[in-house]
Design a protein around this motif. Structure first.
Motif, mmCIF file in Angstrom:
data_model
loop_
_atom_site.group_PDB
_atom_site.id
_atom_site.type_symbol
_atom_site.label_atom_id
_atom_site.label_comp_id
_atom_site.label_asym_id
_atom_site.label_seq_id
_atom_site.Cartn_x
_atom_site.Cartn_y
_atom_site.Cartn_z
ATOM 1 N N VAL A 230 -1.648 -5.336 0.145
ATOM 2 C CA VAL A 230 -1.518 -6.280 1.562
ATOM 3 C C VAL A 230 -2.056 -5.661 2.842
ATOM 4 O O VAL A 230 -1.999 -6.242 3.924
ATOM 5 N N ASP A 231 -2.417 -4.459 2.741
ATOM 6 C CA ASP A 231 -3.044 -3.455 3.709
ATOM 7 C C ASP A 231 -4.309 -4.214 3.939
ATOM 8 O O ASP A 231 -5.078 -4.066 3.209
ATOM 9 N N PRO A 232 -4.744 -4.867 5.331
ATOM 10 C CA PRO A 232 -5.827 -5.556 5.580
ATOM 11 C C PRO A 232 -7.017 -4.467 5.232
ATOM 12 O O PRO A 232 -8.004 -5.014 4.852
ATOM 13 N N SER A 233 -6.948 -3.222 5.389
ATOM 14 C CA SER A 233 -8.103 -2.094 5.136
ATOM 15 C C SER A 233 -8.260 -1.988 3.712
ATOM 16 O O SER A 233 -9.318 -1.442 3.442
ATOM 17 N N TRP A 234 -7.510 -2.474 2.791
ATOM 18 C CA TRP A 234 -7.644 -2.054 1.462
ATOM 19 C C TRP A 234 -8.983 -2.533 0.981
ATOM 20 O O TRP A 234 -9.473 -1.902 -0.174
ATOM 21 N N LYS A 235 -9.518 -3.504 1.315
ATOM 22 C CA LYS A 235 -10.727 -4.291 0.759
ATOM 23 C C LYS A 235 -11.934 -3.361 1.083
ATOM 24 O O LYS A 235 -12.942 -3.707 0.753
ATOM 25 N N GLU A 236 -11.760 -2.428 2.126
ATOM 26 C CA GLU A 236 -12.749 -1.701 2.796
ATOM 27 C C GLU A 236 -13.211 -0.740 1.712
ATOM 28 O O GLU A 236 -12.402 -0.333 0.806
ATOM 29 N N SER A 237 -14.202 -0.259 1.773
ATOM 30 C CA SER A 237 -15.003 0.994 1.138
ATOM 31 C C SER A 237 -14.900 2.233 2.228
ATOM 32 O O SER A 237 -16.053 2.363 2.660
ATOM 33 N N GLN A 238 -13.952 2.814 2.389
ATOM 34 C CA GLN A 238 -13.894 3.945 3.284
ATOM 35 C C GLN A 238 -12.870 4.790 2.852
ATOM 36 O O GLN A 238 -11.830 4.435 2.609
ATOM 37 N N PRO A 239 -12.780 6.209 3.340
ATOM 38 C CA PRO A 239 -11.948 7.055 2.969
ATOM 39 C C PRO A 239 -10.322 6.695 3.218
ATOM 40 O O PRO A 239 -9.498 6.906 2.441
ATOM 41 N N LYS A 240 -10.114 5.985 4.317
ATOM 42 C CA LYS A 240 -8.776 5.802 4.776
ATOM 43 C C LYS A 240 -8.198 4.347 4.563
ATOM 44 O O LYS A 240 -7.007 3.979 5.021
ATOM 45 N N ALA A 241 -8.847 3.623 3.501
ATOM 46 C CA ALA A 241 -8.516 2.295 3.115
ATOM 47 C C ALA A 241 -7.372 2.329 2.642
ATOM 48 O O ALA A 241 -6.908 3.179 1.698
ATOM 49 N N GLY A 242 -6.338 1.186 3.021
ATOM 50 C CA GLY A 242 -5.142 1.170 2.513
ATOM 51 C C GLY A 242 -3.885 2.269 2.646
ATOM 52 O O GLY A 242 -2.912 2.171 2.296
ATOM 53 N N LEU A 243 -4.169 3.049 3.643
ATOM 54 C CA LEU A 243 -3.344 4.137 4.034
ATOM 55 C C LEU A 243 -1.915 3.689 4.663
ATOM 56 O O LEU A 243 -0.929 4.186 4.283
ATOM 57 N N GLU A 244 -1.965 2.594 5.426
ATOM 58 C CA GLU A 244 -0.860 2.192 5.907
ATOM 59 C C GLU A 244 0.091 1.192 4.751
ATOM 60 O O GLU A 244 1.475 1.405 4.610
ATOM 61 N N GLY A 245 -0.732 0.508 4.050
ATOM 62 C CA GLY A 245 0.088 0.211 2.737
ATOM 63 C C GLY A 245 0.493 1.264 1.757
ATOM 64 O O GLY A 245 1.661 1.073 1.364
ATOM 65 N N MET A 246 -0.108 2.334 1.858
ATOM 66 C CA MET A 246 0.422 3.479 0.960
ATOM 67 C C MET A 246 1.724 4.195 1.303
ATOM 68 O O MET A 246 2.559 4.821 0.696
ATOM 69 N N LYS A 247 1.969 4.043 2.917
ATOM 70 C CA LYS A 247 2.835 4.257 3.539
ATOM 71 C C LYS A 247 4.296 3.745 3.096
ATOM 72 O O LYS A 247 5.306 4.425 2.635
ATOM 73 N N ALA A 248 4.121 2.484 2.889
ATOM 74 C CA ALA A 248 5.169 1.611 2.551
ATOM 75 C C ALA A 248 5.356 1.617 1.037
ATOM 76 O O ALA A 248 6.622 1.719 0.513
ATOM 77 N N ALA A 249 4.240 2.046 0.344
ATOM 78 C CA ALA A 249 4.244 2.366 -1.239
ATOM 79 C C ALA A 249 5.109 3.517 -1.546
ATOM 80 O O ALA A 249 6.050 3.556 -2.642
#
Length: 366
Positions: free
Chosen positions: A183-202
């Motif tokens: 659900v992190d909006p950046s997760w669909k991107e192809s870049q090194p920091k994609a999904g980091l905010e979601g990973m914090k919640a995970a």
């Protein structure tokens, strides 16, 4: 004596259990100590979920001069597993076919794939016998799989807070974490920091399963007249998420959670019991009484069906994370087992035999 970092590269395609392949294989690993003349002093340590090849950093209570696993008289090997963040083939490494990082295109890898990569590196290092293989949690899943794949390789097998088959309970925790990343909006991107905010919640979700109610009652106890962001448990969860984001990536986190879910030693082997009976290593299984993620029944299962296995329970406040924290209790358990091995005594094997006999005679109510 300092630990040494190494990088192994194979240009040959690496076939994967679920189909497909990696076009090449890279493994980052660390050695500490030297192989002796008899080549019988290898200690191979399998790291857990967000661990690395730097075992002295994350298991410093067990590894080092004068400690349980001493590089002064052992060659200690720890390999960063496939899909992880620390230099082995993974989502942030370069796909040689495109010249760009894999990111989302990195294929799913299983525990068996990790063990297959270990076998390739072991042969490259000309290691024909492992004196001791130890792993906790995801690392224990690797260790038990390896002992099944190559029954004559490992002399002493130590399995800590781990299982033969990952449970629906554990899979549900992992899927909840993956949902947080997705659900992190950046997760669909192809870049090194994609999904980091979601990973914090995970990570915050995962931490609840790594500890337990009693742990939080003591370590994050409420202070009088506090609420909202000033509550210790609130700041602690956020701190743990931020801390991981500084050293890990969401792609690897996502992949390794699925790797843990893949654990089923009985897959295509006639079931878990049949697979565990293939193990020839002298085995110590250690469970943590307060572990909510890998509950003690899972270690009891391992100890019951691995031939001649010994079983030890650690009573720890820290739940699953006790395998990383309780170095003193772990050391005592292993040294006692080693002593009993020298005396050829196995009280837990006798216990399980007696228990089965009583169940068969209905002396214990079902």
């Amino acid at each position: 004596m300092q630990a040494e970092f190494h990088h192994f590269h194979s240009a040959s395609p690496f076939a994967l259990e679920l189909g497909g392949e990696l076009p090449a294989l890279d493994l980052a690993y660390q050695t500490w100590g030297k192989l002796n003349a008899k080549k019988d002093n290898v200690v191979w340590i399998c790291h857990a979920f967000t661990g690395s090849h730097d075992v002295a950093e994350w298991w410093q209570g067990l590894v080092g001069p004068g400690k349980l696993f001493n590089p002064e008289n052992n060659l200690i090997v720890c390999v960063n597993i496939l899909g992880s963040h620390y230099g082995s083939s993974g989502p942030l490494t370069v796909d040689p076919r495109t010249g760009k990082p894999y990111f989302h295109s990195f294929p799913d890898v299983t525990i068996r794939d990790v063990v297959s990569s270990f076998e390739i590196l072991r042969k490259e290092l000309k290691i024909n016998r492992i004196k001791t293989c130890i792993g906790g949690s995801l690392g224990g899943q690797q260790a038990v799989e390896w002992a099944i794949v190559n029954p004559g390789l490992i002399e002493n097998l130590i399995l800590v807070a781990t299982n033969a088959v990952h449970s629906p309970w554990g899979i549900a925790f992992n899927e909840s974490q993956r949902m947080a990343i997705e659900v992190d909006p950046s997760w669909k991107e192809s870049q090194p920091k994609a999904g980091l905010e979601g990973m914090k919640a995970a990570r915050a979700t995962a931490l609840i399963s790594y500890r337990n109610y009693e742990t939080y009652q003591i370590t994050q106890a409420r202070k009088e007249n506090t609420y909202g962001s000033s509550l210790r448990a609130v700041s602690y969860q956020r701190y743990q998420g931020e801390k991981l984001a500084q050293r890990f990536n969401a792609y690897s986190y996502f992949q390794l959670s699925k790797m843990m879910d893949s654990q089923d030693v009985g897959r295509n082997r006639g079931g878990a019991i049949a697979a565990l009976k293939l193990i020839q290593s002298k085995t110590l299984v250690i469970g943590i009484k307060s572990d909510a993620l890998f509950p003690i029944v899972e270690q009891e299962f391992l100890a019951k069906y691995i031939p001649g296995a010994s079983f030890h329970v650690i009573d720890s406040l820290y739940g699953h994370d006790g395998f990383l924290i309780e170095s003193g209790l772990m050391t005592k358990a292993v040294r006692l087992w080693q002593k009993l091995q020298r005396l050829e005594v196995n009280p837990m094997a006798d216990f399980f035999q007696a228990l089965e006999a009583k169940l068969a005679s209905h002396e214990i109510s079902q």
